[in-house]
Design a protein around this motif. Sequence first.
Motif, PDB file in Angstrom:
ATOM      1  N   LYS A 142      44.783  42.366  30.981  1.00 18.30           N
ATOM      2  CA  LYS A 142      44.698  41.702  32.278  1.00 18.30           C
ATOM      3  C   LYS A 142      44.847  40.148  32.072  1.00 18.30           C
ATOM      4  O   LYS A 142      44.570  39.816  30.764  1.00 18.30           O
ATOM      5  N   ARG A 159      41.560  33.965  28.681  1.00 12.17           N
ATOM      6  CA  ARG A 159      40.389  33.596  27.835  1.00 12.17           C
ATOM      7  C   ARG A 159      40.736  33.497  26.116  1.00 12.17           C
ATOM      8  O   ARG A 159      40.181  32.741  25.687  1.00 12.17           O
ATOM      9  N   GLN A 160      41.471  34.615  25.823  1.00 11.79           N
ATOM     10  CA  GLN A 160      42.102  34.419  24.503  1.00 11.79           C
ATOM     11  C   GLN A 160      42.845  33.340  24.037  1.00 11.79           C
ATOM     12  O   GLN A 160      42.572  32.692  23.060  1.00 11.79           O
ATOM     13  N   GLU A 182      43.168  37.498  32.998  1.00 13.94           N
ATOM     14  CA  GLU A 182      41.802  36.813  32.696  1.00 13.94           C
ATOM     15  C   GLU A 182      41.588  37.169  31.194  1.00 13.94           C
ATOM     16  O   GLU A 182      41.368  36.144  30.573  1.00 13.94           O
ATOM     17  N   GLU A 183      41.784  38.211  30.507  1.00 17.38           N
ATOM     18  CA  GLU A 183      41.567  38.386  29.121  1.00 17.38           C
ATOM     19  C   GLU A 183      42.575  37.448  28.484  1.00 17.38           C
ATOM     20  O   GLU A 183      42.106  36.975  27.390  1.00 17.38           O
ATOM     21  N   ARG A 184      43.856  37.733  28.708  1.00 11.35           N
ATOM     22  CA  ARG A 184      44.911  36.820  27.954  1.00 11.35           C
ATOM     23  C   ARG A 184      44.592  35.498  28.163  1.00 11.35           C
ATOM     24  O   ARG A 184      44.595  34.941  27.074  1.00 11.35           O
ATOM     25  N   LYS A 224      42.997  46.119  25.032  1.00  5.28           N
ATOM     26  CA  LYS A 224      42.788  44.749  25.474  1.00  5.28           C
ATOM     27  C   LYS A 224      44.006  43.831  25.546  1.00  5.28           C
ATOM     28  O   LYS A 224      45.147  44.280  24.775  1.00  5.28           O
TER      29      LYS A 224
END
Length: 362
Positions: free
Chosen positions: A109, A115-116, A111-113, A106
Motif C-alpha cells: 500500500k 510511512r516507511q 501509505e505504508e510505503r 507489507k
Amino acid sequence: MTTDKKETPPQQPMPQFYPQYVGLAEDEINLFDLWNVLVKRRRLIFIASVLSVVIAVAYVLSLPRTYLAEAHLLPPLAKGIGGMQGMQGMQGMQGMQGMQGMQGIKGLKREERFRQFRGNLQSLTTQRLFAESEKIENFHDFVSFKENKGEKGFAKFSVVLEWQDQELVASLINRFIETVVLQTKAEIISEVRGSLLQNKINIEHAIASKRTMALHRRNDEIERLKEALYIATELKIVESVSVPAFAYISTIDGYQDKSKKGFNFGTKALKVQITSLNSRKSDDPYIKGLRPLQEQLVMLNNQLSAVRDDFDVVRIDQKAYRPDFPVDLKKSKIVAGGGVLGLMLGIFAAFFFNFVENNRKE
C-alpha cells in the motif's frame, strides 16, 4: 436726660492659617533627583550603550552566511506500484492444508510505503550514514522536517536543510532523499522476498512430507502383498478365487477390510502387483493434494522472479533548488536589541555608582 449706650463687645480678629511646608520623606522618590543622576552619569550610560552596540555588531558580523533549501514530498500514486503489481494477488493466498500461506505482504500500500520512507528519512542512523558517505559532520543538526495537510487530506512532507555552502545545499538534500528512496526500496524488496521465500519453503516441506509418507505407504502395501503372496503360495492358489468373508486376513490389529487385496487373488496377480510397486519411479500421481501445492509453488517462483525495484515509495512534488539569497538573520533587530540592552545596563550602572558614592559621603 440720661441716655443708655449699649456697649458692644470688641471683635476678635479672625485667625489666619498659612500652609506649612512638609519636607520629603526619606523613602520617597524625587524624579528631579533621578534625572540629575542620569545627567551626571550620562557618559557612563553612553559608553555602556555604545559598547553593547559594538558587541552586537561584532556578533552579527561573525555569524556565517547560511542558505536554506527545501524539498516537498507527497505519497506515491496508486499506479506507481510497478514491480510490486504482481504481489497484490499473493495477499491472502492459502498455503498447504492445515496452514496459512501469505497473509498480506507489507509494503504494498502506498501509505505504508510512504510511512516507511518517512521513518527512514527521519532516522538518525540513516542521517549519520549519509553524512559519513558524504564526508560531512553534524548533518542531523541542520536538517529538519515539517508536515502540512494538502489536498484531499494528503500530508505534504517537507525536508529542509540549512547549510553554509550555497552551491551544495540543494544537491545535498536531493542526494539525501535519493539515498533514502533506495534504502526504502531495498527494505521493501527484502521483506517481500523474505515472505515469499518463507512460504516457498513451507510448501516445499509439505510436498516433501507428502512424498515421504507416500513412499512409506507404498512400502507398507508391498509388505502386505508379500504376506498375501506367502499365504497364497502355501495354499497353492495361483488364480484368483472366491473365499468366504471370514477368510480375509489382515495383520493390522483390529482391522479387516474386504476391499484390501488378499491371498485370494492368487500368486500370479500378487507377484505382478509387487513387481509393479517395486518398479514405480514416482508416487506423485497417487498423492492426494500434491498438485495444488505444486501449483502454488510455481506461482511463488513466478512472483519471486517478478519482484523488481521499479515501484515508487514517494512522489517528489518539488525538489530542492539552489537558493539565491542567504537566510535572513534579522541583523538589524540583533543590533537594536544590543543597543537597548546596553542602555538598560548603563542606567543601572549609573544608579549603582551613585548609590555607592552617597554611602561613602555619609
